[in-house]
Design a protein around this motif. Structure first.
Motif, PDB file in Angstrom:
ATOM      1  N   ASN A 182       0.830  -1.201   0.000  1.00 46.92           N
ATOM      2  CA  ASN A 182       0.000   0.000   0.000  1.00 46.92           C
ATOM      3  C   ASN A 182       0.863   1.249   0.000  1.00 46.92           C
ATOM      4  N   ALA A 183       1.918   1.225   0.790  1.00 47.55           N
ATOM      5  CA  ALA A 183       2.808   2.380   0.834  1.00 47.55           C
ATOM      6  C   ALA A 183       3.439   2.610  -0.532  1.00 47.55           C
ATOM      7  N   ALA A 222       0.898   4.112  -2.794  1.00 47.01           N
ATOM      8  CA  ALA A 222       0.610   5.498  -2.455  1.00 47.01           C
ATOM      9  C   ALA A 222       1.739   6.424  -2.877  1.00 47.01           C
ATOM     10  N   SER A 223       2.939   5.880  -3.043  1.00 51.18           N
ATOM     11  CA  SER A 223       4.086   6.744  -3.320  1.00 51.18           C
ATOM     12  C   SER A 223       4.072   7.329  -4.726  1.00 51.18           C
ATOM     13  N   GLY A 224       3.298   6.762  -5.605  1.00 54.33           N
ATOM     14  CA  GLY A 224       3.212   7.317  -6.939  1.00 54.33           C
ATOM     15  C   GLY A 224       1.871   6.923  -7.504  1.00 54.33           C
ATOM     16  N   ASN A 225       1.261   7.836  -8.233  1.00 50.98           N
ATOM     17  CA  ASN A 225      -0.113   7.554  -8.623  1.00 50.98           C
ATOM     18  C   ASN A 225      -0.226   6.447  -9.647  1.00 50.98           C
ATOM     19  N   LEU A 243      11.503   0.752   0.204  1.00 53.04           N
ATOM     20  CA  LEU A 243      10.436   1.539  -0.426  1.00 53.04           C
ATOM     21  C   LEU A 243      10.953   2.533  -1.464  1.00 53.04           C
ATOM     22  N   PRO A 244      12.067   3.236  -1.202  1.00 55.24           N
ATOM     23  CA  PRO A 244      12.497   4.225  -2.194  1.00 55.24           C
ATOM     24  C   PRO A 244      12.720   3.568  -3.558  1.00 55.24           C
TER      25      PRO A 244
END
Lengths: 483, 377
Positions: free
Chosen positions: B54-55, B58-61, B273-274
């Motif tokens: 989910n994260a 959410a980090s990019g559309n 995540l990055p």
């Protein structure tokens, strides 16, 4: 131009007070929307890294996490986080500087990502009784929103382009929307008919998503006068952005302010209601793409392939695809039969021929001059042409031939010689090292506009971060002296 | 005034980071998870990974995700749900349409009560959970007894093929067959692709050790990923393999072996995540000392010093090959001289001498050095 649409909203958000932010961050849907479309890319990484961190994040660790070469990006990300009051820095007992997420934001973002809690902020789908068994299709919604929005655009450009609503059925622009356009200084009424202003021009040349945002920001500025709460309006808008296209939602959980908004928004084509007393509403594509800046609002979102195939089949998507071809000899061909597009093109082009699916014309010195005089900048023209460049043109980078771009700029510069930037002059630095240090910081933030090393002064567009930096430095110095 | 020059001509769209596709290979080897169950049960790990997904979304559309389970007897997609080829589709396309429509309806019905959850998240989560429980239901005792390890090689190649497909789908509309073939022609060295449409990466959450028996397929996948510039991130919760360390090192990915697997989510959020856009400005953790040892092709043993086929570079732990033929390419290999002088003992002498040494190793040529090849002074 996805950046421009969200930056507008970001600038507005940044201008809000701490109290407003606190209140906004109570809603998980709002927090998620702010996270998704307002924050710079690195800021997202920082927030996510800190989201589940059990303790505060020491500044030194954060510095170590970033490569030294990325200082500029880091400062920018921290700057935005600070302006939005997402990140707070405090000093620990042993004198170390610590960063932590503001607790409301952290709590809500966790809820949004885990899907926990009982906030019901992502829209309550209508029950069977409420929707009455009748559903409208996505195609219908697209058609509806397009008609409403083009009505607004047409209202804006019709006066300037010398076109009249001759026999074409256009949905009438509501009085509320007209008032909004007036208040936003996009049109002014001259002799009973609308005349587009300078701001109006830049509005028309924007991409649809950015247009929606600029109109909504005008709306937000007005709501305080209408006795509505700004936070409620904002949360509702962000909630709209997280809804599903083609699904009807119940109005039973909405507040009175939000019910009032429904009417205004359906005027703009952001939502659809079958009647003014209906118990449900449908968000249209204009609304559901508010918080996703991928592509234009009219084209389908890319994360749902099934949706995308429907979108390309619909008329709405084809209307907004790239259609303009420019040759290096300034000739322009636009594959469109949309009157609005033709009207917009005619603002800065000398149109010569019109065919059923094509208009052709030429960018001339006179036509660009005329546009500049009525307030359109060369940057706007170029960004419009870039946004709607034909797929064939998009094979080259930059999309538009460089000669044409430069010539449009040169034509503009013939008339305009001064550029104004509001900001602050920093001067009277004690020493060269101090000057260099603060200058470097300002440059890293991206707020540095002009500098003059001989007299140790420079000019910045924003001063809050720098004054905070200076204060921190001063504290540090004094703290050192005491020790 | 003087800003009218070539430097100011950049296109603004570059500001937005490109959408990123994250392919997660989840090692669901039941044996290994059974060992871990005291510190980190599989259910908790899966919940953490769902939050991480989910994260990421959410980090990019336009961000996308694919999850592949590498189980003990098969590998399968957890998300997106694979569409099984339907043989009946030929004589009734309407039939297929109806069925997909029903599947969609199923989704909607399950989704109704989730007003507390952002819809795209809910869709992904439910699909993963459904497919995962299906996978566990299908696993029988015989499957478990057959092998103690997991099919990481197959999962990696599934991930790579999915990424490749998505990249083609994401190419801009103008990218027709012509430009794709052009891109294929261009070597990986001169990548002058004007705009990157999709950045992809693979994350392997690995719990099983001893993957040497899949050395060849995994190595091939690593080279494919390297060529396509797809970083492979490794989160090693348990076990230890030489192979995966090499994968992250060769492709420029992140390698982590957390000491406390309970803190899985924080590791995921901070280190994994990055995406590649963000990684250009961040310091990413990587394996300190990489074990570059290879596994031999004959017995799948990890070897320090081995024998290499001079034709296809296959590695063997023993010189006694059946009929003196390379197992991979079938070339005739005479290992007699190699056995007599172990390869590691050849001293680094002058160029001339070295050449002589290698020549004498090839069968049939016992001519003294220097007589056949004219030497340049």
């Amino acid at each position: 131009m996805s950046a421009s649409s969200s930056t507008q909203a970001l600038e507005y958000l940044e201008g809000l007070h701490l109290q407003t932010h606190r209140k906004l961050y109570e809603q998980p849907s709002t927090v998620l929307a702010v996270f998704r479309c307002m924050l710079p890319h690195l800021a997202k990484s920082i927030v996510m890294a800190m989201l589940y961190m059990p303790s505060a994040f020491p500044t030194t660790d954060l510095d170590a996490w970033f490569k030294p070469s990325a200082r500029k990006e880091k400062e920018q990300a921290l700057f935005v986080l600070d302006r939005l009051h997402i990140l707070t820095s405090k000093r620990s007992d042993d004198g170390r500087q610590l960063y932590s997420l503001s607790s409301g934001f952290q709590h809500s973002l966790r809820q949004a990502i885990e899907g926990s809690g009982t906030h019901r902020s992502f829209g309550v789908p209508a029950t069977r009784e409420e929707s009455g068994g009748r559903k409208v299709t996505i195609n219908f919604l697209d058609e509806y929103s397009r008609a409403q929005w083009e009505g607004i655009l047409y209202y804006l450009v019709s006066g300037a382009a010398g076109l009249h609503a001759d026999g074409i059925a256009r949905s009438e622009v509501g009085n509320g929307t007209k008032g909004l356009l007036n208040a936003g200084d996009l049109v002014k009424i001259v002799h009973g008919s609308p005349r587009i202003t300078k701001d109006g021009f830049s509005f028309v040349l924007q991409e649809t998503n950015a247009q929606v945002w600029s109109l909504l920001i005008v709306y937000l500025k007005m709501v305080n006068n209408l006795g509505m709460s700004e936070t409620e309006v904002l949360s509702f808008l962000f909630m709209l952005g997280s809804l599903e296209l083609g699904q009807d939602y119940s109005i039973s959980t909405l507040s009175p302010t939000q019910l009032q908004m429904l009417e205004d928004l359906s005027d703009m084509g952001l939502i659809y209601r079958s009647s003014k007393t209906a118990k449900t509403f449908y968000p249209t594509r204009l609304a559901t793409t508010l918080t996703s800046d991928s592509g234009s609002a009219m084209s389908a979102s890319s994360n749902d392939i099934a949706q995308a195939s429907q979108g390309t089949a619909g008329p709405a998507a084809t209307a907004n695809k790239g259609f303009i071809i420019i040759e290096t000899n300034y000739r322009l061909y636009a594959y469109t039969n949309s009157l609005i597009q033709i009207a917009i093109l005619s603002l800065f082009t000398k149109l010569q021929h019109r065919f059923p699916n094509l208009v052709s014309g030429k960018l001339t010195k006179e036509s660009v001059h005329r546009a500049v005089q009525s307030g359109i900048t060369s940057a706007q023209i170029i960004s419009y042409l870039t946004t709607y460049a034909h797929p064939q043109m998009q094979k080259n980078v930059p999309y538009i031939p460089p000669t044409v771009m430069d010539q449009i700029r040169l034509w503009e510069y013939e008339g305009e010689r001064v550029e104004v930037t509001p900001g602050y002059l920093m001067r009277e630095f004690g020493s060269e090292t101090e000057y260099r240090d603060v200058l470097g910081y300002a440059d890293a933030l991206g707020v540095l506009v002009w500098q003059r090393d001989e007299s140790r002064c420079f000019f910045v567009s924003q001063v809050e971060q720098i004054s905070a930096y200076l204060k921190k430095k001063k504290e540090h110095r004094e703290g050192g002296r005491v020790r | 005034m003087n800003s009218i020059d070539g430097s100011n001509r950049h296109v603004k769209t570059d500001e937005a980071p490109p959408p990123s596709l994250l392919a997660i290979v989840l090692d669901t080897n039941p044996h290994a998870w059974a060992h871990l169950s005291s510190t980190l049960p599989l259910s908790a790990a899966l919940a953490n990974i769902l939050v991480f997904i989910n994260a990421h979304l959410a980090s990019g559309n336009a961000n996308e995700v694919a999850v592949i389970a590498s189980h003990s007897h098969k590998t399968t997609f957890l998300y997106p749900t694979p569409i099984l080829p339907q043989p009946q589709l030929r004589h009734g396309t309407a039939n297929g349409h109806v069925e997909t429509g029903q599947a969609r309806n199923d989704n909607e019905q399950q989704m109704v009560e989730s007003a507390n959850k952002y819809r795209p998240f809910a869709v992904v989560e439910q699909a993963i959970l459904r497919n995962f429980s299906k996978l566990l239901d299908e696993t029988t005792e015989t499957h478990l007894q057959a092998t103690p390890t997991t099919l990481i090689g197959g999962a990696l190649s599934l991930a790579l093929t999915y990424i490749n497909k998505s990249t083609i789908l994401h190419a801009p509309t103008a990218a027709s067959a012509e430009s794709i073939s052009l891109a294929a022609l261009a070597d990986s060295e001169n990548t002058h692709v004007d705009h990157v449409p999709l950045t992809s990466r693979i994350l392997i959450v690995s719990v099983s050790g001893d993957l040497a028996n899949q050395y060849i397929p995994v190595m091939n996948s690593i080279f494919a990923a390297q060529r396509k510039k797809i970083p492979i991130d490794i989160l090693k919760l348990a076990g230890d393999t030489v192979l995966l360390q090499q994968a992250s090192d060769a492709t420029g990915g992140v390698y982590m072996k957390p000491e406390r697997p309970e803190g899985l989510l924080q590791y995921l959020m901070m280190a994994f995540l990055p995406d590649s856009t963000a990684r250009t400005s961040l310091v990413v953790p990587s394996a300190g000392g990489v074990d570059f040892r290879a596994a031999c092709f004959c017995h799948r043993n990890v070897v320090d010093i081995g024998f290499v086929c001079s034709v296809c570079l296959s590695i063997f732990c023993t010189p006694n090959l059946p009929e003196n033929m390379c197992l991979t390419c079938g070339s005739y290999l005479s290992l007699r001289s190699a056995v007599m002088n172990p390869p590691a003992l050849i001293p680094r002498k002058k160029k001339k001498k070295k050449k002589a040494g290698t020549e004498s190793a090839t069968p049939g040529t016992n001519t003294p050095a220097g007589s056949s090849t004219p030497m340049h002074p």
